[in-house]
Design a protein around this motif. Structure first.
Motif, PDB file in Angstrom:
ATOM      1  N   GLN A 244       7.172   5.209   3.171  1.00 26.58           N
ATOM      2  CA  GLN A 244       8.116   6.444   3.267  1.00 26.58           C
ATOM      3  C   GLN A 244       8.157   7.253   1.630  1.00 26.58           C
ATOM      4  OE1 GLN A 244       8.216   7.672   6.582  1.00 26.58           O
ATOM      5  NE2 GLN A 244       8.746   9.522   5.459  1.00 26.58           N
ATOM      6  N   MET A 245       8.652   6.775   0.863  1.00 23.12           N
ATOM      7  CA  MET A 245       8.869   7.572   0.137  1.00 23.12           C
ATOM      8  C   MET A 245       7.675   8.503  -0.436  1.00 23.12           C
ATOM      9  SD  MET A 245      11.817   8.009  -2.640  1.00 23.12           S
ATOM     10  CE  MET A 245      13.338   7.495  -1.995  1.00 23.12           C
TER      11      MET A 245
ATOM     12  N   TYR B 226       1.782  12.288  -1.087  1.00 18.66           N
ATOM     13  CA  TYR B 226       0.819  11.444  -2.386  1.00 18.66           C
ATOM     14  C   TYR B 226       1.219  10.185  -1.678  1.00 18.66           C
ATOM     15  CZ  TYR B 226      -1.126  10.892  -6.365  1.00 18.66           C
ATOM     16  OH  TYR B 226      -2.518  10.072  -7.035  1.00 18.66           O
ATOM     17  N   ALA B 227       0.429   9.643  -0.895  1.00 17.51           N
ATOM     18  CA  ALA B 227       0.535   8.603  -0.559  1.00 17.51           C
ATOM     19  C   ALA B 227      -1.230   7.812  -0.689  1.00 17.51           C
ATOM     20  CB  ALA B 227       1.175   8.576   0.663  1.00 17.51           C
ATOM     21  N   PRO B 228      -2.221   8.086  -0.970  1.00 15.48           N
ATOM     22  CA  PRO B 228      -3.551   8.332  -1.209  1.00 15.48           C
ATOM     23  C   PRO B 228      -3.676   6.414  -0.321  1.00 15.48           C
ATOM     24  CG  PRO B 228      -2.529   8.019  -3.707  1.00 15.48           C
ATOM     25  CD  PRO B 228      -2.035   8.240  -2.682  1.00 15.48           C
TER      26      PRO B 228
ATOM     27  N   PRO C 277       0.660  -1.112   0.118  1.00 19.25           N
ATOM     28  CA  PRO C 277       0.195   0.433   0.085  1.00 19.25           C
ATOM     29  C   PRO C 277       1.101   1.050  -0.239  1.00 19.25           C
ATOM     30  CG  PRO C 277      -0.475  -1.475   1.987  1.00 19.25           C
ATOM     31  CD  PRO C 277       0.990  -1.878   1.134  1.00 19.25           C
ATOM     32  N   LEU C 278       1.149   2.315  -0.642  1.00 22.54           N
ATOM     33  CA  LEU C 278       1.101   3.134  -0.499  1.00 22.54           C
ATOM     34  C   LEU C 278       0.996   3.798   0.699  1.00 22.54           C
ATOM     35  CD1 LEU C 278       1.675   3.699  -4.039  1.00 22.54           C
ATOM     36  CD2 LEU C 278       1.206   5.490  -4.281  1.00 22.54           C
TER      37      LEU C 278
ATOM     38  N   THR D 130       9.543   1.964  -0.099  1.00 21.98           N
ATOM     39  CA  THR D 130       8.776   2.049   1.848  1.00 21.98           C
ATOM     40  C   THR D 130       9.740   2.623   2.945  1.00 21.98           C
ATOM     41  OG1 THR D 130      10.412  -0.063   1.485  1.00 21.98           O
ATOM     42  CG2 THR D 130       8.233  -0.442   0.510  1.00 21.98           C
ATOM     43  N   GLU D 131      11.103   2.526   2.329  1.00 23.38           N
ATOM     44  CA  GLU D 131      11.701   3.020   3.693  1.00 23.38           C
ATOM     45  C   GLU D 131      12.193   5.026   4.053  1.00 23.38           C
ATOM     46  OE1 GLU D 131      15.480   1.384   1.799  1.00 23.38           O
ATOM     47  OE2 GLU D 131      15.012  -0.808   3.106  1.00 23.38           O
TER      48      GLU D 131
END
Length: 183
Positions: free
Chosen positions: A148-149, A155-157, A143-144, A182-183
């Motif tokens: 982390q990035m 922008y992490a809907p 999942p976005l 992800t990090e």
């Protein structure tokens, strides 16, 4: 029927234009059914390239409009190493055997929203129905909202997932890049 032949012509044209020489670099394709990811592509590409170093050369490609046929064409072209797409689309392609299981690289419990039953390639004729595919439950998408990035570029809907298609040029490198996101 006209739509089908139009789609076939479009996929054929993509293959023709892409040539036979393979691709350079690493591509991430993003499409969203609830927003436009175009505004983040440059900053995301810059952040990811800094994290990875000079190699692989990363390109973020976004689609300003959501279109199911666009996703089909992009999967068929086989030119992207990571796809970021809505959950339902990611699951549909995973159930058809188009995505790589990620259990060996990511914590299944941490990303349990990306775990579902999908098809995986098996030895010829050893599938559930005598085919080359077998249904197995694996982690197929991250999942976005847990990456982390994407949080860093605001922008992490919650509806979007990152997945690796079977057509990725280098699956291990794709997992490395996905891990960096992800990090």
């Amino acid at each position: 029927m006209k739509r089908f032949w139009g789609l076939v012509a479009m996929v054929s044209l993509i293959f023709l234009l892409s040539g036979c020489g393979g691709k350079d670099g690493f591509t991430v394709f993003i499409i969203d059914n609830q927003g436009n990811p175009s505004g983040i592509s440059e900053k995301l590409q810059e952040n990811l390239q800094k994290k990875l170093g000079e190699e692989p050369k990363v390109e973020i490609i976004t689609s300003a409009m959501y279109d199911v046929q666009k996703i089909l064409v992009e999967y068929a072209a086989g030119s992207h190493d990571i796809f970021i797409l809505p959950e339902n689309d990611m699951k549909q392609y995973g159930q058809n055997g188009s995505n790589v299981p990620l259990d060996d690289t990511f914590d299944v419990k941490k990303y349990e929203r990306g775990v579902f039953e999908g098809a995986v390639l098996v030895e010829k004729g050893k599938g559930d129905d005598g085919s080359d595919m077998k249904k197995e439950t694996h982690l197929y998408g991250i999942p976005l909202e847990d990456m982390q990035m994407f949080k860093d570029v605001s922008y992490a809907p919650s509806n979007l997932f990152a997945t690796i298609p079977l057509s990725a040029a280098n699956i291990e490198e794709s997992k490395k890049v996905l891990k960096a996101l992800t990090e």
